[in-house]
Design a protein around this motif. Structure first.
Motif, PDB file in Angstrom:
ATOM      1  N   LEU A 108       0.810  -1.212   0.000  1.00 55.12           N
ATOM      2  CA  LEU A 108       0.000   0.000   0.000  1.00 55.12           C
ATOM      3  C   LEU A 108       0.847   1.268   0.000  1.00 55.12           C
ATOM      4  O   LEU A 108       0.354   2.334  -0.344  1.00 55.12           O
ATOM      5  CB  LEU A 108      -0.932   0.016   1.221  1.00 55.12           C
ATOM      6  CG  LEU A 108      -2.038  -1.012   1.229  1.00 55.12           C
ATOM      7  CD1 LEU A 108      -2.792  -0.967   2.546  1.00 55.12           C
ATOM      8  CD2 LEU A 108      -2.979  -0.770   0.072  1.00 55.12           C
ATOM      9  N   GLY A 109       2.090   1.160   0.435  1.00 56.52           N
ATOM     10  CA  GLY A 109       2.926   2.345   0.517  1.00 56.52           C
ATOM     11  C   GLY A 109       2.453   3.324   1.581  1.00 56.52           C
ATOM     12  O   GLY A 109       2.599   4.534   1.431  1.00 56.52           O
ATOM     13  N   ILE A 110       1.868   2.786   2.629  1.00 59.55           N
ATOM     14  CA  ILE A 110       1.327   3.606   3.719  1.00 59.55           C
ATOM     15  C   ILE A 110       2.077   3.278   4.997  1.00 59.55           C
ATOM     16  O   ILE A 110       2.263   2.110   5.326  1.00 59.55           O
ATOM     17  CB  ILE A 110      -0.180   3.333   3.911  1.00 59.55           C
ATOM     18  CG1 ILE A 110      -0.956   3.779   2.678  1.00 59.55           C
ATOM     19  CG2 ILE A 110      -0.712   4.019   5.152  1.00 59.55           C
ATOM     20  CD1 ILE A 110      -2.420   3.431   2.736  1.00 59.55           C
ATOM     21  N   THR A 111       2.483   4.308   5.712  1.00 57.41           N
ATOM     22  CA  THR A 111       3.152   4.099   6.990  1.00 57.41           C
ATOM     23  C   THR A 111       2.108   3.801   8.063  1.00 57.41           C
ATOM     24  O   THR A 111       0.924   4.108   7.887  1.00 57.41           O
ATOM     25  CB  THR A 111       3.941   5.357   7.405  1.00 57.41           C
ATOM     26  OG1 THR A 111       3.008   6.412   7.693  1.00 57.41           O
ATOM     27  CG2 THR A 111       4.929   5.804   6.326  1.00 57.41           C
ATOM     28  N   PRO A 112       2.540   3.229   9.193  1.00 58.92           N
ATOM     29  CA  PRO A 112       1.579   3.013  10.282  1.00 58.92           C
ATOM     30  C   PRO A 112       0.894   4.312  10.736  1.00 58.92           C
ATOM     31  O   PRO A 112      -0.303   4.308  11.025  1.00 58.92           O
ATOM     32  CB  PRO A 112       2.442   2.413  11.397  1.00 58.92           C
ATOM     33  CG  PRO A 112       3.541   1.701  10.654  1.00 58.92           C
ATOM     34  CD  PRO A 112       3.825   2.592   9.465  1.00 58.92           C
TER      35      PRO A 112
ATOM     36  N   ASP B 204     -11.592   8.087  -3.403  1.00 64.91           N
ATOM     37  CA  ASP B 204     -11.941   6.693  -3.696  1.00 64.91           C
ATOM     38  C   ASP B 204     -10.742   5.782  -3.423  1.00 64.91           C
ATOM     39  O   ASP B 204     -10.899   4.693  -2.867  1.00 64.91           O
ATOM     40  CB  ASP B 204     -12.400   6.540  -5.148  1.00 64.91           C
ATOM     41  CG  ASP B 204     -13.771   7.176  -5.384  1.00 64.91           C
ATOM     42  OD1 ASP B 204     -14.502   7.420  -4.398  1.00 64.91           O
ATOM     43  OD2 ASP B 204     -14.105   7.424  -6.562  1.00 64.91           O
ATOM     44  N   ASP B 205      -9.531   6.246  -3.802  1.00 66.10           N
ATOM     45  CA  ASP B 205      -8.318   5.470  -3.507  1.00 66.10           C
ATOM     46  C   ASP B 205      -8.114   5.331  -1.999  1.00 66.10           C
ATOM     47  O   ASP B 205      -7.637   4.301  -1.527  1.00 66.10           O
ATOM     48  CB  ASP B 205      -7.075   6.126  -4.128  1.00 66.10           C
ATOM     49  CG  ASP B 205      -6.971   5.876  -5.624  1.00 66.10           C
ATOM     50  OD1 ASP B 205      -7.743   5.053  -6.153  1.00 66.10           O
ATOM     51  OD2 ASP B 205      -6.107   6.516  -6.259  1.00 66.10           O
ATOM     52  N   GLY B 206      -8.470   6.365  -1.264  1.00 61.33           N
ATOM     53  CA  GLY B 206      -8.357   6.317   0.188  1.00 61.33           C
ATOM     54  C   GLY B 206      -9.295   5.299   0.797  1.00 61.33           C
ATOM     55  O   GLY B 206      -8.936   4.558   1.713  1.00 61.33           O
ATOM     56  N   HIS B 207     -10.520   5.241   0.267  1.00 63.25           N
ATOM     57  CA  HIS B 207     -11.483   4.242   0.743  1.00 63.25           C
ATOM     58  C   HIS B 207     -10.988   2.828   0.430  1.00 63.25           C
ATOM     59  O   HIS B 207     -11.115   1.918   1.251  1.00 63.25           O
ATOM     60  CB  HIS B 207     -12.868   4.470   0.133  1.00 63.25           C
ATOM     61  CG  HIS B 207     -13.609   5.614   0.733  1.00 63.25           C
ATOM     62  ND1 HIS B 207     -14.158   5.591   1.989  1.00 63.25           N
ATOM     63  CD2 HIS B 207     -13.878   6.848   0.238  1.00 63.25           C
ATOM     64  CE1 HIS B 207     -14.741   6.735   2.259  1.00 63.25           C
ATOM     65  NE2 HIS B 207     -14.586   7.531   1.207  1.00 63.25           N
ATOM     66  N   ALA B 208     -10.424   2.653  -0.770  1.00 68.43           N
ATOM     67  CA  ALA B 208      -9.886   1.338  -1.148  1.00 68.43           C
ATOM     68  C   ALA B 208      -8.717   0.965  -0.233  1.00 68.43           C
ATOM     69  O   ALA B 208      -8.615  -0.183   0.217  1.00 68.43           O
ATOM     70  CB  ALA B 208      -9.440   1.352  -2.607  1.00 68.43           C
ATOM     71  N   ALA B 209      -7.853   1.932   0.044  1.00 67.10           N
ATOM     72  CA  ALA B 209      -6.722   1.680   0.946  1.00 67.10           C
ATOM     73  C   ALA B 209      -7.220   1.319   2.337  1.00 67.10           C
ATOM     74  O   ALA B 209      -6.669   0.435   2.997  1.00 67.10           O
ATOM     75  CB  ALA B 209      -5.805   2.904   1.008  1.00 67.10           C
ATOM     76  N   LEU B 210      -8.263   1.970   2.777  1.00 63.21           N
ATOM     77  CA  LEU B 210      -8.839   1.682   4.093  1.00 63.21           C
ATOM     78  C   LEU B 210      -9.363   0.252   4.156  1.00 63.21           C
ATOM     79  O   LEU B 210      -9.167  -0.437   5.156  1.00 63.21           O
ATOM     80  CB  LEU B 210      -9.963   2.678   4.374  1.00 63.21           C
ATOM     81  CG  LEU B 210     -10.320   2.992   5.798  1.00 63.21           C
ATOM     82  CD1 LEU B 210      -9.107   3.321   6.648  1.00 63.21           C
ATOM     83  CD2 LEU B 210     -11.314   4.130   5.843  1.00 63.21           C
ATOM     84  N   ARG B 211      -9.980  -0.210   3.093  1.00 61.18           N
ATOM     85  CA  ARG B 211     -10.445  -1.607   3.054  1.00 61.18           C
ATOM     86  C   ARG B 211      -9.250  -2.559   3.154  1.00 61.18           C
ATOM     87  O   ARG B 211      -9.307  -3.565   3.862  1.00 61.18           O
ATOM     88  CB  ARG B 211     -11.258  -1.869   1.786  1.00 61.18           C
ATOM     89  CG  ARG B 211     -12.656  -1.269   1.834  1.00 61.18           C
ATOM     90  CD  ARG B 211     -13.528  -1.730   0.681  1.00 61.18           C
ATOM     91  NE  ARG B 211     -13.055  -1.267  -0.617  1.00 61.18           N
ATOM     92  CZ  ARG B 211     -13.315  -0.072  -1.138  1.00 61.18           C
ATOM     93  NH1 ARG B 211     -14.043   0.786  -0.466  1.00 61.18           N
ATOM     94  NH2 ARG B 211     -12.852   0.248  -2.335  1.00 61.18           N
ATOM     95  N   GLU B 212      -8.175  -2.241   2.457  1.00 60.17           N
ATOM     96  CA  GLU B 212      -6.961  -3.060   2.520  1.00 60.17           C
ATOM     97  C   GLU B 212      -6.353  -3.016   3.922  1.00 60.17           C
ATOM     98  O   GLU B 212      -5.867  -4.031   4.431  1.00 60.17           O
ATOM     99  CB  GLU B 212      -5.932  -2.597   1.482  1.00 60.17           C
ATOM    100  CG  GLU B 212      -6.276  -2.961   0.070  1.00 60.17           C
ATOM    101  CD  GLU B 212      -6.205  -4.457  -0.182  1.00 60.17           C
ATOM    102  OE1 GLU B 212      -5.278  -5.131   0.314  1.00 60.17           O
ATOM    103  OE2 GLU B 212      -7.099  -4.972  -0.876  1.00 60.17           O
ATOM    104  N   LEU B 213      -6.377  -1.846   4.538  1.00 56.32           N
ATOM    105  CA  LEU B 213      -5.849  -1.710   5.900  1.00 56.32           C
ATOM    106  C   LEU B 213      -6.641  -2.570   6.874  1.00 56.32           C
ATOM    107  O   LEU B 213      -6.065  -3.241   7.731  1.00 56.32           O
ATOM    108  CB  LEU B 213      -5.890  -0.249   6.358  1.00 56.32           C
ATOM    109  CG  LEU B 213      -4.913   0.694   5.692  1.00 56.32           C
ATOM    110  CD1 LEU B 213      -5.225   2.141   6.068  1.00 56.32           C
ATOM    111  CD2 LEU B 213      -3.484   0.354   6.088  1.00 56.32           C
ATOM    112  N   HIS B 214      -7.958  -2.544   6.733  1.00 61.45           N
ATOM    113  CA  HIS B 214      -8.791  -3.368   7.620  1.00 61.45           C
ATOM    114  C   HIS B 214      -8.487  -4.848   7.410  1.00 61.45           C
ATOM    115  O   HIS B 214      -8.407  -5.617   8.377  1.00 61.45           O
ATOM    116  CB  HIS B 214     -10.276  -3.083   7.399  1.00 61.45           C
ATOM    117  CG  HIS B 214     -10.736  -1.769   7.938  1.00 61.45           C
ATOM    118  ND1 HIS B 214     -10.584  -1.395   9.258  1.00 61.45           N
ATOM    119  CD2 HIS B 214     -11.331  -0.723   7.330  1.00 61.45           C
ATOM    120  CE1 HIS B 214     -11.073  -0.181   9.442  1.00 61.45           C
ATOM    121  NE2 HIS B 214     -11.523   0.256   8.287  1.00 61.45           N
TER     122      HIS B 214
END
Length: 155
Positions: A34-38, A101-111
């Motif tokens: 995801l390329g997202i930090t904690p 929309d990308d943020g919502h998709a990333a949130l689903r992946e985070l969950h």
């Protein structure tokens, strides 16, 4: 000889478990690429709890960080297309932060990553043990004593 400190041992166990949870979550995040930090994932999760886009000051307060830290996180998430800054309709000088929309998709992946991490951590526990752990954790989170459980005397 020193007396054992059961509270000190429990505190150490909680800290070790917390570090383990973070390591496992981070590993699951990396796997999902995801390329997202904690810290960014925490901001996204927090942002999702608002009914309408919050101000950066609201996010800073909820995250218990200085506003500059939120600005840095938002800058990174905005650059990757996961959030956007939008003007407040009532006061054009106020900027609000909303998920894309990308943020919502990333949130689903985070969950999904968090669920996978939790499954990995809880794997050694039976369902009954998980239930007891959940009750104990709720007691610690709430900071109130749990109601005594009445066990059947015939057991």
């Amino acid at each position: 000889m020193t007396t054992p400190d059961p509270d000190g041992l429990l505190a150490e166990q909680l800290l070790r478990l917390t570090r383990r949870v973070h390591r496992i979550q981070k590993r699951h995040l990396v796997r999902r690429e995801l390329g997202i930090t904690p810290a960014q994932s925490r901001l996204l999760r927090t942002l999702a709890h608002y009914a309408s886009p919050p101000r950066m000051a609201d996010l800073a307060e909820r995250l218990e960080v200085v506003p500059r830290a939120v600005t840095t996180l938002v800058d990174g998430l905005e650059a990757s297309g996961k959030v956007r800054r939008v003007p407040d309709p009532a006061n054009r000088r106020v900027i609000r932060i909303e998920l894309t929309d990308d943020g919502h998709a990333a949130l689903r992946e985070l969950h999904a990553a968090r669920r996978a991490a939790a499954e990995e951590i809880l794997a050694p526990l039976a369902d009954e043990q998980r239930e007891v752990l959940g009750e104990l954790l709720n007691t610690l989170i709430d900071g109130t004593a749990a109601a005594p459980q009445h066990r059947d005397a015939s057991c």
